[in-house]
Design a protein around this motif. Structure first.
Motif, PDB file in Angstrom:
ATOM      1  N   GLU A 143       0.829  -1.217   0.000  1.00 42.10           N
ATOM      2  CA  GLU A 143       0.000   0.000   0.000  1.00 42.10           C
ATOM      3  C   GLU A 143       0.860   1.261   0.000  1.00 42.10           C
ATOM      4  OE1 GLU A 143      -2.387  -3.157   2.302  1.00 42.10           O
ATOM      5  OE2 GLU A 143      -0.290  -2.580   2.090  1.00 42.10           O
ATOM      6  N   LEU A 144       2.043   1.194   0.599  1.00 40.54           N
ATOM      7  CA  LEU A 144       2.945   2.345   0.600  1.00 40.54           C
ATOM      8  C   LEU A 144       3.912   2.299  -0.576  1.00 40.54           C
ATOM      9  CD1 LEU A 144       3.784   2.881   4.371  1.00 40.54           C
ATOM     10  CD2 LEU A 144       1.971   3.878   2.999  1.00 40.54           C
ATOM     11  N   ALA A 165       2.050   3.860  -3.441  1.00 40.86           N
ATOM     12  CA  ALA A 165       1.297   5.096  -3.164  1.00 40.86           C
ATOM     13  C   ALA A 165       1.954   6.311  -3.810  1.00 40.86           C
ATOM     14  CB  ALA A 165       1.194   5.306  -1.655  1.00 40.86           C
ATOM     15  N   VAL A 220       0.444   9.879   0.529  1.00 43.26           N
ATOM     16  CA  VAL A 220       0.211   9.234   1.825  1.00 43.26           C
ATOM     17  C   VAL A 220      -0.093  10.321   2.848  1.00 43.26           C
ATOM     18  CG1 VAL A 220       1.245   7.887   3.704  1.00 43.26           C
ATOM     19  CG2 VAL A 220       1.698   7.263   1.314  1.00 43.26           C
ATOM     20  N   ALA A 251      -0.081  11.138   6.639  1.00 47.27           N
ATOM     21  CA  ALA A 251       0.618  10.577   7.790  1.00 47.27           C
ATOM     22  C   ALA A 251       0.532  11.581   8.937  1.00 47.27           C
ATOM     23  CB  ALA A 251       2.069  10.266   7.415  1.00 47.27           C
ATOM     24  N   LEU A 285       9.588   8.088   2.669  1.00 49.09           N
ATOM     25  CA  LEU A 285       8.506   8.275   1.689  1.00 49.09           C
ATOM     26  C   LEU A 285       8.783   9.500   0.822  1.00 49.09           C
ATOM     27  CD1 LEU A 285       5.415   7.468   3.938  1.00 49.09           C
ATOM     28  CD2 LEU A 285       6.222   6.108   1.987  1.00 49.09           C
ATOM     29  N   VAL A 322       3.623  13.469   0.785  1.00 47.58           N
ATOM     30  CA  VAL A 322       3.225  13.142   2.152  1.00 47.58           C
ATOM     31  C   VAL A 322       2.429  14.320   2.709  1.00 47.58           C
ATOM     32  CG1 VAL A 322       4.006  12.550   4.474  1.00 47.58           C
ATOM     33  CG2 VAL A 322       5.255  11.684   2.483  1.00 47.58           C
ATOM     34  N   ALA A 365      -5.354  10.814  -0.725  1.00 50.93           N
ATOM     35  CA  ALA A 365      -4.374   9.840  -0.229  1.00 50.93           C
ATOM     36  C   ALA A 365      -4.683   8.423  -0.701  1.00 50.93           C
ATOM     37  CB  ALA A 365      -4.325   9.885   1.297  1.00 50.93           C
ATOM     38  N   ASP A 366      -3.629   7.726  -1.085  1.00 53.13           N
ATOM     39  CA  ASP A 366      -3.734   6.299  -1.410  1.00 53.13           C
ATOM     40  C   ASP A 366      -3.672   5.462  -0.136  1.00 53.13           C
ATOM     41  OD1 ASP A 366      -3.626   6.665  -4.336  1.00 53.13           O
ATOM     42  OD2 ASP A 366      -1.593   7.357  -3.920  1.00 53.13           O
ATOM     43  N   ALA A 367      -3.034   6.024   0.895  1.00 51.14           N
ATOM     44  CA  ALA A 367      -2.922   5.358   2.200  1.00 51.14           C
ATOM     45  C   ALA A 367      -2.954   6.430   3.281  1.00 51.14           C
ATOM     46  CB  ALA A 367      -1.637   4.553   2.300  1.00 51.14           C
ATOM     47  N   PRO A 419      -8.786   4.822   0.754  1.00 49.79           N
ATOM     48  CA  PRO A 419      -7.356   4.601   0.964  1.00 49.79           C
ATOM     49  C   PRO A 419      -7.128   3.451   1.941  1.00 49.79           C
ATOM     50  CG  PRO A 419      -8.087   6.417   2.315  1.00 49.79           C
ATOM     51  CD  PRO A 419      -9.257   6.024   1.443  1.00 49.79           C
TER      52      PRO A 419
END
Length: 191
Positions: free
Chosen positions: A34-35, A38, A41, A43, A60, A67, A116-118, A154
């Motif tokens: 998942e990361l 991505a 993200v 966070a 990342l 991010v 965000a994808d995650a 996500p």
């Protein structure tokens, strides 16, 4: 009461304990598909005894991942800003709450998290169902509700210490499960 117990354990951690877990946590998180795939993200910057996130954020960012970091608003909702490195963080004291490290740049709005994808979530514990126990302020409950209303899906991942993965935490009807927990010793997935 349960939140206080988890916070008391974290308070007992030394700076060395936190530092040692940071690299291991980042290494395991970076292995998550998942990361790995991505582009964006969402966070957070860890504070106090929370599992350290700066190594993960830097890795990342170095990969070219966008991010997003939270900016706490007066009503406990979250705005977002882009991470540009540890030097671009500012310490912000929010009333009687703890000081947070937030991005110094442009504010992107509360809806930015929908890109965000995650989403990497803070927490105090997660249980065998993937239900996360947060600090109780409701900021991330709002984020998760916003994602659900927008139809965004996500990956939801919580970052914790091994002792914070427990059999059961109390739940509320609005709580949403995470797909995985990353700890310094590995990753555990939930259905």
């Amino acid at each position: 009461m349960l939140r206080q117990e988890f916070l008391a354990v974290r308070t007992g951690l030394t700076a060395d304990d936190v530092r040692e877990s940071t690299a291991a946590l980042a290494a395991h998180a970076l292995e998550l598909p998942e990361l790995a795939h991505a582009r964006t993200v969402a966070a957070y910057v860890s504070v106090g005894g929370e599992p350290g996130t700066l190594a993960l954020l830097d890795a990342l960012h170095a990969r070219g991942v966008r991010v997003l970091l939270p900016v706490l608003l007066a009503d406990n909702d979250l705005d977002w800003g882009a991470y540009a490195g540890a030097g671009a963080l500012v310490r912000v004291q929010h009333g009687g709450k703890m000081a947070l490290l937030e991005p110094a740049g442009e504010r992107l709005g509360p809806e930015a998290v929908q890109e965000a994808d995650a989403v990497l979530l803070p927490g105090l514990a997660v249980d065998a169902r993937g239900m996360r126990l947060g600090r109780g302020g409701g900021s991330y409950d709002r984020v998760l509700a916003r994602l659900e209303r927008a139809g965004a899906g996500p990956a939801l991942v919580v970052l914790l210490y091994d002792s914070e993965v427990v059999e059961r935490v109390p739940g509320e009807p609005h709580d949403r499960p995470v797909q995985a927990v990353v700890t310094p010793t590995g990753v555990r997935r939930f259905r």
